[in-house]
Design an enzyme around this catalytic site. Structure first.
Site, PDB file in Angstrom:
ATOM      1  N   ALA A  88       0.823  -1.207   0.000  1.00 48.85           N
ATOM      2  CA  ALA A  88       0.000   0.000   0.000  1.00 48.85           C
ATOM      3  C   ALA A  88       0.857   1.257   0.000  1.00 48.85           C
ATOM      4  O   ALA A  88       0.528   2.241  -0.682  1.00 48.85           O
ATOM      5  CB  ALA A  88      -0.935  -0.004   1.208  1.00 48.85           C
ATOM      6  N   GLY A 305      -5.965  -6.656  -0.343  1.00 49.46           N
ATOM      7  CA  GLY A 305      -6.458  -5.745   0.679  1.00 49.46           C
ATOM      8  C   GLY A 305      -5.501  -4.586   0.861  1.00 49.46           C
ATOM      9  O   GLY A 305      -4.844  -4.155  -0.080  1.00 49.46           O
ATOM     10  N   GLU A 306      -5.432  -4.057   2.073  1.00 47.20           N
ATOM     11  CA  GLU A 306      -4.549  -2.937   2.430  1.00 47.20           C
ATOM     12  C   GLU A 306      -4.958  -1.621   1.774  1.00 47.20           C
ATOM     13  O   GLU A 306      -4.297  -0.609   1.960  1.00 47.20           O
ATOM     14  CB  GLU A 306      -3.085  -3.212   2.057  1.00 47.20           C
ATOM     15  CG  GLU A 306      -2.482  -4.441   2.677  1.00 47.20           C
ATOM     16  CD  GLU A 306      -1.029  -4.657   2.261  1.00 47.20           C
ATOM     17  OE1 GLU A 306      -0.435  -3.753   1.617  1.00 47.20           O
ATOM     18  OE2 GLU A 306      -0.476  -5.716   2.584  1.00 47.20           O
ATOM     19  N   GLY A 307      -6.006  -1.616   0.951  1.00 46.98           N
ATOM     20  CA  GLY A 307      -6.353  -0.416   0.189  1.00 46.98           C
ATOM     21  C   GLY A 307      -5.652  -0.335  -1.142  1.00 46.98           C
ATOM     22  O   GLY A 307      -5.719   0.699  -1.826  1.00 46.98           O
TER      23      GLY A 307
END
Length: 338
Positions: A88, A305-307
């Site tokens: 990210a 995930g993680e943005g």
């Protein structure tokens, strides 16, 4: 209050159609431009200052082996983000976004850091296969803290919020939320998460079946209390905060979409500020998007995930905003008024 009439979709579409290009020639980007203008109530929407909020928390469900990774990985990954070495972080630098990490409920105490916000509600949730994941007070507290954090970030000068998460076991929590709030069958909601093989996936489904049988909750706040995670609840609250400040919020993958599902079931009008970044490879995400009536911007087979997916959508939002502010009208081009 400005006293001005509200900006309407028809007015924004008319402005786009008057530009020096064939009407509709930019497809979905025009739709994003319209959504940004309607959310911000500006004919020249802004998407320059984008901030990713990564909410982190631990999950009691990991006690029953729902993840192939130990719970300690949550803390380790938070340390990686704080060191600027996560995926990210790399994507944020690539697209010119800022990153803030929120401790929503990581089990160990985390050392102070300039980009870390301590909003810990508890040291991870309880094991939802055996007990409610959180108390009603904890669920309400997480929602409110998420709302307050989002508002504070927006008021410091953020045009667009992006949401990300980190929490070993949180795909299990998200699957249970989807199961009850979509609603959808549990088998359609449960996926590989961080990389289960067939045996691991079967075990995960067995544990989540026990969790589901423990409670028949269907009301959104009670479902969140029974099966949610502190980071998921806080993301739902952040969506509410963004809506309260007329700010677009970019939703990442499966877990963030589960948070959006909670937010929208609690306050249906908040769905208007959500832009869904991508269609995850995680089983259940496409179905959840369809249930929400959401068409994601990207489809890249992501499931980290993680943005990360939300960050990859950032340039598209900036392009959509620039479309409304920087492109000439056809009549001005033809009249030489450039």
């Amino acid at each position: 209050m400005t006293g001005l009439p509200p900006i309407t979709e028809a007015a924004v579409r008319a402005r786009l159609d008057a530009q020096a290009r064939p009407p509709g020639s930019l497809g979905r980007i025009e739709d994003v431009a319209v959504q940004l203008a309607l959310i911000q109530q500006r004919m020249n929407p802004r998407a320059d200052a984008i901030r990713l909020l990564i909410f982190a928390a631990d999950h009691g469900l990991t006690e029953d082996g729902v993840s192939r990774y130990p719970a300690e990985v949550t803390q380790a990954m938070v340390a990686t983000f704080l060191a600027g070495k996560g995926t990210a972080n790399a994507f944020a630098r690539a697209v010119g976004a800022e990153v803030t990490i929120i401790d929503a409920g990581v089990n160990p105490d985390l050392a102070p850091h300039p980009v870390l916000i301590d909003a810990k509600v508890g040291r991870g949730t309880r094991n939802a296969a055996r007990d409610p994941a959180m108390t009603l007070s904890e669920a309400e507290q997480a929602l409110q803290r998420g709302r307050e954090l989002a508002i504070a970030v927006i008021e410091r000068g953020t045009d667009v919020l992006a949401l990300g998460e980190m929490g070993i076991g949180n795909s299990s929590s998200a699957a249970l939320l989807m199961h009850r709030l979509a609603p959808a069958s549990l088998s359609d909601s449960v996926g590989q998460g961080a990389g289960h093989d067939a045996d691991g996936l079967a075990h995960k489904l067995s544990v989540l079946t026990r969790a589901s049988e423990r409670s028949d909750a269907v009301e959104p706040l009670e479902v969140l209390r029974q099966f949610g995670g502190f980071e998921i609840a806080m993301m739902a609250g952040a969506i509410h905060g963004a809506a309260d400040r007329s700010t677009p919020v970019v939703i990442d993958g499966f877990i963030c979409t589960a948070a959006a599902l909670v937010a929208i079931r609690l306050r249906p009008e908040t769905g208007a500020v959500c832009l869904f970044a991508h269609r995850s490879a995680e089983a259940g995400h496409d179905r959840m998007l369809k249930i929400l009536g959401a068409e994601p911007l990207l489809d890249l087979g992501l499931r980290l995930g993680e943005g990360t997916g939300a960050l990859l959508a950032a340039p598209l939002l900036r392009a959509a905003a620039a479309l409304l502010s920087d492109v000439a009208r056809l009549d001005d081009v033809m009249a030489g008024r450039l």
